[in-house]
Design an enzyme around this catalytic site. Structure first.
Site, short mmCIF file in Angstrom:
data_model
loop_
_atom_site.label_atom_id
_atom_site.label_comp_id
_atom_site.label_asym_id
_atom_site.label_seq_id
_atom_site.Cartn_x
_atom_site.Cartn_y
_atom_site.Cartn_z
N HIS A 90 0.53 -0.85 -0.06
CA HIS A 90 -0.39 -0.27 0.35
C HIS A 90 1.09 1.08 -0.13
O HIS A 90 1.50 1.47 0.75
CB HIS A 90 -0.58 -0.23 1.23
CG HIS A 90 -2.25 -0.82 1.06
ND1 HIS A 90 -2.76 -1.08 0.22
CD2 HIS A 90 -1.97 -2.00 2.60
CE1 HIS A 90 -3.89 -2.11 -0.02
NE2 HIS A 90 -3.14 -2.86 1.74
N HIS A 132 -0.87 -6.51 -5.39
CA HIS A 132 -0.50 -8.09 -4.30
C HIS A 132 -0.32 -8.59 -5.02
O HIS A 132 -0.48 -9.07 -6.61
CB HIS A 132 -2.10 -8.18 -4.06
CG HIS A 132 -2.42 -9.49 -3.74
ND1 HIS A 132 -2.95 -10.87 -4.49
CD2 HIS A 132 -2.43 -10.53 -2.70
CE1 HIS A 132 -3.18 -11.99 -4.47
NE2 HIS A 132 -3.04 -11.49 -2.83
N ASN A 188 0.86 -13.47 -4.70
CA ASN A 188 0.69 -14.64 -3.83
C ASN A 188 1.59 -15.81 -4.61
O ASN A 188 0.94 -16.23 -5.57
CB ASN A 188 -0.66 -14.86 -3.25
CG ASN A 188 -1.01 -16.36 -2.23
OD1 ASN A 188 -0.90 -17.06 -2.68
ND2 ASN A 188 -0.69 -16.08 -1.21
N VAL A 189 1.99 -16.53 -3.84
CA VAL A 189 2.26 -17.67 -4.71
C VAL A 189 1.99 -19.31 -3.23
O VAL A 189 2.89 -18.59 -2.01
CB VAL A 189 4.20 -18.13 -4.79
CG1 VAL A 189 4.04 -17.60 -6.77
CG2 VAL A 189 4.61 -17.23 -4.17
N ARG A 190 1.87 -19.83 -3.23
CA ARG A 190 0.98 -21.25 -2.52
C ARG A 190 1.09 -22.30 -3.15
O ARG A 190 1.63 -22.54 -4.11
CB ARG A 190 0.02 -21.21 -2.44
CG ARG A 190 -0.92 -21.31 -3.08
CD ARG A 190 -2.47 -20.27 -2.55
NE ARG A 190 -3.29 -19.98 -3.34
CZ ARG A 190 -3.35 -19.46 -4.37
NH1 ARG A 190 -3.06 -17.85 -4.30
NH2 ARG A 190 -4.34 -19.22 -5.34
N HIS A 200 1.57 -5.99 -17.72
CA HIS A 200 0.80 -7.30 -18.23
C HIS A 200 1.83 -8.08 -19.48
O HIS A 200 2.49 -8.91 -19.93
CB HIS A 200 0.37 -6.49 -19.15
CG HIS A 200 -1.39 -6.98 -18.64
ND1 HIS A 200 -2.14 -8.06 -18.08
CD2 HIS A 200 -1.96 -5.57 -17.57
CE1 HIS A 200 -3.16 -8.13 -17.12
NE2 HIS A 200 -3.31 -6.29 -16.87
N GLY A 253 -8.19 -21.42 11.12
CA GLY A 253 -7.41 -20.49 13.03
C GLY A 253 -6.21 -20.80 12.44
O GLY A 253 -5.60 -20.20 13.96
N GLY A 254 -5.42 -19.59 11.01
CA GLY A 254 -4.60 -18.89 11.56
C GLY A 254 -4.55 -17.89 12.32
O GLY A 254 -5.40 -17.50 12.75
N ARG A 255 -3.38 -17.72 12.28
CA ARG A 255 -2.86 -15.88 12.81
C ARG A 255 -3.79 -15.10 11.83
O ARG A 255 -3.32 -13.91 11.39
CB ARG A 255 -1.85 -15.59 12.34
CG ARG A 255 -1.29 -14.83 14.33
CD ARG A 255 0.57 -14.51 13.95
NE ARG A 255 1.14 -13.72 14.97
CZ ARG A 255 1.14 -12.40 14.39
NH1 ARG A 255 1.47 -12.11 13.11
NH2 ARG A 255 2.08 -11.54 15.07
#
Length: 311
Positions: A103, A113, A115-117, A152, A265-267
């Site tokens: 931000h 944003h 994310n890699v998971r 892009h 139940g994550g932080r």
């Protein structure tokens, strides 16, 4: 996604890469900002696993930046992760990833944003499954055509080694995913989004994840460098805070990562680090016709073929 993985995953290699990615992005952000450093919180999850949350606040360039690593596990896959694959309902699971949200202070720099998971699940009476997911997207307030085109182009180049259709497929997936149905607008100008990826086998899927993760800084930092010294006033700042409200709406109403974190139940502090530090809402606000703010709504908050239209 096929429920039977096509090759055995090397989870240690994934974990090593994600730690390295987190370090690289934090170093680049601190260097670009020049005025603040990341606070680091390591945490443990009672149900299993933990993470490393890093947050930079009140910097010269970034009002808030978060880079979160997590490696968590549980005995029953949450609904948000099994809704599209009922055969995995109730499976034990392991999830690891890096999530990034920037931000910026200057309204002429877009929010972003990434994310890699990586997930694996073990049903009680079926073979284990694994899959990759991730991507990155861009949310400008005062967009510039050259910035969107650069974003892009980098996304397309990251996908190119994996097939001619990959960029188009994952770009369109991003447009569908980051869409606020109740506003009938995209969250920004998109980028890439993919999930359930295991059809290529582990090595190629992991290589794709690395390509996306490694491309993020190349996509975003040149835009930050171009716009960080652009003069702005209270009008631009108030519009930025108003549009940040859309970011909050999406993350709390639609985002599957937020839902997964809370359901598993994550932080909480790490899950909600994606939210901006300051934001405002205004009842029934509309931009003035032909204003810079109106241009965002008219020209950018809808799916477009950016590479052909802006080139």
């Amino acid at each position: 996604m096929s429920t039977q993985a096509t090759s055995n995953p090397d989870t240690d290699a994934v974990l090593q890469y994600l730690h390295e990615l987190q370090d690289a992005i934090c170093t680049a952000v601190e260097t670009m900002d020049g005025g603040a450093a990341f606070r680091r919180d390591t945490w443990q999850r009672p149900e299993g696993g933990g993470g490393d949350t890093r947050v930079l606040r009140d910097g010269a360039v970034f009002e808030q930046a978060g880079v979160n690593f997590s490696h968590v596990m549980g005995s029953h896959l949450p609904l948000s992760a099994s809704a599209q694959r009922p055969e995995l309902g109730g499976a034990s699971w392991v999830a690891t990833g890096v999530s990034i949200v920037m931000h910026p202070r200057n309204p002429y720099i877009p929010t972003t944003h990434a994310n890699v998971r990586f997930f694996s699940a073990q049903p009680a009476s079926a073979a284990a499954s694994w899959w990759f997911g991730g991507g990155f997207d861009l949310t400008p307030y005062y967009p510039f055509d050259e910035d969107v085109l650069h974003w892009h182009r980098v996304a397309s180049e990251a996908c190119a080694p994996f097939g001619d259709a990959v960029y188009t497929k994952h770009k369109e997936w991003c447009d569908r995913y980051f869409f606020l149905k109740h506003r009938n607008e995209t969250r920004g100008v998109g980028g890439l989004f993919f999930d359930d990826l295991n059809d290529w086998g582990f090595e190629r899927c992991f290589a794709y994840q690395r390509s996306i993760g490694n491309s993020f800084l190349n996509a975003y930092m040149p835009i930050v460098a171009r716009r960080k010294d652009t003069p702005y006033g209270e009008r631009e700042r108030q519009f930025q805070l108003y549009r940040r409200g859309r970011y909050v709406e999406f993350n709390l109403v639609y985002d599957r990562g937020t839902s997964f974190g809370l359901q598993s139940g994550g932080r909480t502090e790490s899950i909600l680090m994606s939210l901006p530090p300051l934001v405002r809402w205004e009842y029934d606000w509309h931009p003035e016709p032909q204003s810079p703010e109106a241009r965002l709504y008219r020209d950018f908050l809808r799916p477009r073929d950016w590479l052909s239209e802006l080139a």
